[in-house]
Scaffold this motif. Structure first.
Motif, short mmCIF file in Angstrom:
data_model
loop_
_atom_site.label_atom_id
_atom_site.label_comp_id
_atom_site.label_asym_id
_atom_site.label_seq_id
_atom_site.Cartn_x
_atom_site.Cartn_y
_atom_site.Cartn_z
N LEU A 163 0.83 -1.20 0.00
CA LEU A 163 0.00 0.00 0.00
C LEU A 163 0.87 1.25 0.00
N LEU A 164 0.59 2.14 -0.95
CA LEU A 164 1.29 3.42 -1.03
C LEU A 164 0.50 4.53 -0.35
N LYS A 165 -0.84 4.51 -0.58
CA LYS A 165 -1.65 5.60 -0.04
C LYS A 165 -3.13 5.28 -0.17
N ASP A 166 -3.92 5.74 0.81
CA ASP A 166 -5.38 5.79 0.66
C ASP A 166 -5.72 7.13 0.03
N GLU A 167 -6.33 7.09 -1.15
CA GLU A 167 -6.64 8.32 -1.88
C GLU A 167 -8.13 8.61 -1.83
N LYS B 74 6.35 6.31 -2.16
CA LYS B 74 5.55 6.58 -0.97
C LYS B 74 5.75 8.03 -0.49
N GLN B 75 6.95 8.54 -0.67
CA GLN B 75 7.26 9.88 -0.19
C GLN B 75 6.59 10.98 -1.04
N VAL B 76 6.32 10.67 -2.32
CA VAL B 76 5.87 11.75 -3.21
C VAL B 76 4.38 11.73 -3.53
N VAL B 77 3.71 10.59 -3.29
CA VAL B 77 2.28 10.56 -3.64
C VAL B 77 1.44 11.12 -2.49
#
Length: 303
Positions: free
Chosen positions: A160-164, A300-303
């Protein structure tokens, strides 16, 4: 077995053409034709049927291609593992993402990655049909895909990278522009999307993840939208909405990077909002080199 032989046959199959494959491989067309002739003679099998200038796979050719991809995938796993063992920081990383995300994913991540791994080649496969991204990972064309993965495949692993949050985008002069409410759990002012039932909607195509999510929203909320325009560009739909030409949807990540002359308003919608998960997707059976894991951390840092 000669790995170059496998790559040559894969290139011919991919392009259905000797001339196009030769150009892709940076070799002469006569050399590639001779190579294929000798291979088929040694195998005593035809891998391709010639139909004019088109090269169509035979059944034997289809089996060859399937095994060739498996062999090259195993070789790459071994190469990646040896790379980590030797710590020479040389390798190749093939990343698949939608053409919607690439304008910010590439410039935001590649310079940081190349500082860490200057000798690792990084290539992007930018897809207009983002529903095909998992297939690129499964068949070995991509080592990693970045997208809103919603299926389940035993061959694939994901991080998982992000919950959008999915937002409704409108122009600042819209009659409902000041009707949003602050609700707990919403990153944007909340509004009942059904109040826009008479508005013109700008939507994406359903073979895109964004278009698939939009259709799901309409179905879930029992809305029959009045579609004024379909486009493959999320940025285009955001810009049109900002100028007052209909309303559109956008993931919160897509809103971070476009430089807009007119900034739109964004609303949370749903109960109380609608979110989707952004994943980094890879093959479970594949060896994950350190540089791939580090690239995921950069994303992960940029999204």
């Amino acid at each position: 077995m000669d790995f170059k032989e496998l790559q040559y046959v894969l290139a011919i199959a991919k392009n259905n053409s000797i001339s196009k494959a030769a150009k892709e491989l940076y070799i002469s067309q006569p050399s590639l034709s001779k190579y294929l002739q000798n291979l088929e003679k040694n195998l005593d099998l035809k891998l391709f049927e010639r139909m004019g200038n088109n090269f169509i796979l035979t059944y034997a050719g289809e089996r060859y291609i399937k095994c060739a991809k498996d062999i090259l995938r195993i070789k790459k796993n071994l190469d990646d593992e040896f790379f980590d063992i030797l710590s020479h920081k040389k390798g190749r990383l093939n990343i698949a993402c939608s053409i919607v995300r690439s304008p910010y994913i590439i410039p935001e991540t590649v310079p940081k990655f190349k500082k860490l791994y200057p000798n690792v080649d990084i290539n992007f496969l930018e897809e207009t049909e983002s529903n095909n991204l998992d297939k690129l990972v499964i068949n070995g064309e991509a080592d990693l895909a970045i997208f809103n993965y919603s299926k389940s495949n035993p061959m694939l692993g994901c991080e998982l990278l992000k919950d959008e949050e999915i937002t409704l985008v409108v122009g600042r002069n819209h009659p409902l522009a000041k009707e949003g409410k602050k609700l707990e759990g919403c990153k944007f002012p909340w509004i009942d999307i059904k109040r826009f039932k008479n508005d013109d909607f700008i939507v994406n195509y359903t073979d895109q993840k964004s278009g698939e999510m939009e259709k799901d929203i309409f179905d879930r909320l029992n809305i029959n939208p009045k579609v004024v325009l379909k486009t493959r560009s999320v940025e285009c739909s955001i810009r049109l909405a900002a100028h007052g030409f209909g309303v559109s949807f956008a993931l919160e990540t897509h809103l971070k990077y476009p430089s807009l002359e007119k900034s739109p308003l964004c609303f949370s919608i749903g109960n109380p909002n609608i979110t989707t998960k952004l994943f980094a997707v890879y093959r479970k059976s594949g060896y994950l080199p350190q540089y791939l894991q580090d690239y995921i951390s950069i994303v992960k840092q940029v999204v």
